[in-house]
Design a protein around this motif. Structure first.
Motif, short mmCIF file in Angstrom:
data_model
loop_
_atom_site.label_atom_id
_atom_site.label_comp_id
_atom_site.label_asym_id
_atom_site.label_seq_id
_atom_site.Cartn_x
_atom_site.Cartn_y
_atom_site.Cartn_z
N TRP A 256 30.15 10.06 -11.97
CA TRP A 256 30.58 9.24 -13.10
C TRP A 256 30.89 10.15 -14.29
O TRP A 256 30.34 11.24 -14.39
N PRO A 257 31.75 9.71 -15.22
CA PRO A 257 32.09 10.57 -16.37
C PRO A 257 30.86 10.92 -17.19
O PRO A 257 29.98 10.09 -17.41
N ILE A 258 30.82 12.13 -17.66
CA ILE A 258 29.66 12.61 -18.40
C ILE A 258 29.56 11.96 -19.78
O ILE A 258 28.48 11.88 -20.37
N TRP A 259 30.68 11.45 -20.30
CA TRP A 259 30.69 10.85 -21.62
C TRP A 259 30.34 9.37 -21.61
O TRP A 259 30.09 8.77 -22.67
N LEU A 260 30.33 8.73 -20.43
CA LEU A 260 30.21 7.27 -20.36
C LEU A 260 28.92 6.73 -20.96
O LEU A 260 28.96 5.77 -21.76
N PRO A 261 27.73 7.26 -20.65
CA PRO A 261 26.52 6.67 -21.27
C PRO A 261 26.49 6.80 -22.78
O PRO A 261 26.01 5.89 -23.48
#
Length: 420
Positions: A256-261
């Motif tokens: 999953w994208p590292i920026w999403l959370p």
């Protein structure tokens, strides 16, 4: 060293940074201190011993020079005094002595201005510190901007250290708070619009830093809104959901994208209700300012909520007034009640639809999120897609990692409690 220790670093850490970079420039030493851990106790003891040896050598050299000066002065005192006026050599010595006095005076003037120089240097460094921290957060050493099985603890730890330093600056110098935070927000805006390789890693660290800042300093949420950062963040999240979770691309690898959370946490903080605007701000003209469109969207949402709450209050006071007058009229019509000379008029002679003459307040401020309602609808659909509850049902993709899942549930709960 003094300026660096004022910034919260230990004495050994500051001396280690100055000796390692071999420069007296504060910004160079500070960058080294931010990117390197404090020296070990063995290293600090070894360097402390070396500094003491160098100081002892300088003291010994100064003592020897002082002894030589004493011997020269004694020899001059035992020499016979000249019978005539000063010779050419003595005249030169007098001129040299006068020049030495001037030099001492100049040195005293310089020492008296030392505090001013330190203060000026400190102000200049504060202005440069935010840029330096933004450069650290904008670096992208990792070629894979995704969340692996072990997460990304190293970059998160670096972000926490740098952001803690910025928060300390904001607390120590509140007059510089907005400038420091706007520097981070502007860098975040640039990276969101950047298309270069590795930008997702930098965007992740910057968004993480923004989350820590606006959570520690709630009043700075207005700066996020004024810079118009909510809409780009919502666009990134919704684009990821539409492009990767609709079955067109496989997500079986669980990455999953590292920026999403961090993006979801940022939206969750902006969705928290707050009293943000006053009645005077609603009526303020909007020509010639540099505020974003979403700032005015949020203001309009707050105005509608304030008007609805105020109308409900007026209706409640109307109902209370009508009930009070009806009760009083009923008592006057009761036969057992004695006649009164100054009785109140009956309800037939009063217009009960008129609002009360006096109200406790003219307008009730809205307790409403800073997240515009049109962005909230997009966020709600994105959360449904991430959880597999909406139109993006199960397509064989892996379940969200714990950080994404927690942030998504927090945002979803916040949105569901927001009044429509």
């Amino acid at each position: 060293r003094t300026i660096i220790t004022w910034m919260g670093f230990s004495r050994d850490h500051a001396l280690d940074a100055l000796e390692s970079v071999q420069s007296n420039r504060v910004e160079v030493a500070m960058e080294y201190a931010l990117t390197h851990p404090p020296p070990s106790p063995e290293t600090a003891a070894r360097r402390r011993t070396e500094r003491e040896q160098r100081a002892s050598q300088r003291a010994q050299a100064a003592a020897e020079a002082n002894d030589n000066n004493v011997e020269n002065n004694a020899a001059e005192e035992t020499a016979p005094a000249p019978a005539t006026g000063p010779t050419g050599e003595e005249a030169k010595d007098e001129d040299a002595t006068a020049m030495d006095v001037d030099d001492v005076t100049a040195e005293n003037d310089d020492s008296s201005n030392g505090d001013k120089e330190v203060t000026t240097a400190l102000k200049d460094w504060i202005d440069l510190s935010s840029k330096m921290c933004c450069n650290i957060l904008s670096t992208a050493p990792s070629p894979t901007p995704i969340i692996g099985p072990d997460g990304d603890a190293e970059s998160e730890a670096l972000t926490v250290v740098v952001t803690s330093f910025l928060l300390d600056l904001c607390h120590r110098y509140p007059e510089k708070r907005d400038a420091i935070i706007l520097a981070v927000l502007d860098q975040f805006t640039l990276k969101l619009a950047d298309n270069s390789e590795g930008r997702e890693f930098a965007v992740s660290k910057l968004s993480h830093s923004v989350v820590l800042i606006i959570k520690a300093l709630p009043k700075t949420r207005f700066l996020v809104l004024k810079r118009g950062l909510v809409s780009p963040v919502v666009s990134w999240v919704s684009s990821f959901v539409e492009q990767n979770l609709d079955g067109s691309k496989s997500s079986e690898d669980g990455l999953w994208p590292i920026w999403l959370p961090h993006f979801l946490l940022l939206l969750d903080i902006m969705a928290q209700p707050v009293v943000a605007f006053s009645k005077d701000e609603y009526d303020k003209p909007r020509e010639g300012d540099e505020l974003s469109a979403e700032y005015y969207d949020a203001m309009e949402d707050h105005k509608k909520q304030s008007d609805a709450t105020t109308k409900a209050m007026v209706d409640a006071f109307k109902a209370l007034g009508k009930a009070s007058l009806k009760i009083q009229a009923t008592r006057e019509e009761t036969p057992t009640s004695p006649p009164q000379q100054n009785s109140q008029p009956s309800t037939d002679s009063m217009d009960l639809d008129e609002p009360p003459d006096t109200l406790p307040v003219k307008s009730i401020p809205a307790y409403f999120p800073l997240l515009p309602l049109k962005c909230a609808d997009v966020c709600l659909k994105a959360c449904q897609g991430l959880l597999g509850c909406g139109n993006h049902g199960a397509h064989g993709r892996s379940f969200p990692p714990p950080g994404v899942l927690q942030a998504c549930l927090m945002l979803l709960l916040r949105l569901l409690r927001t009044p429509a």
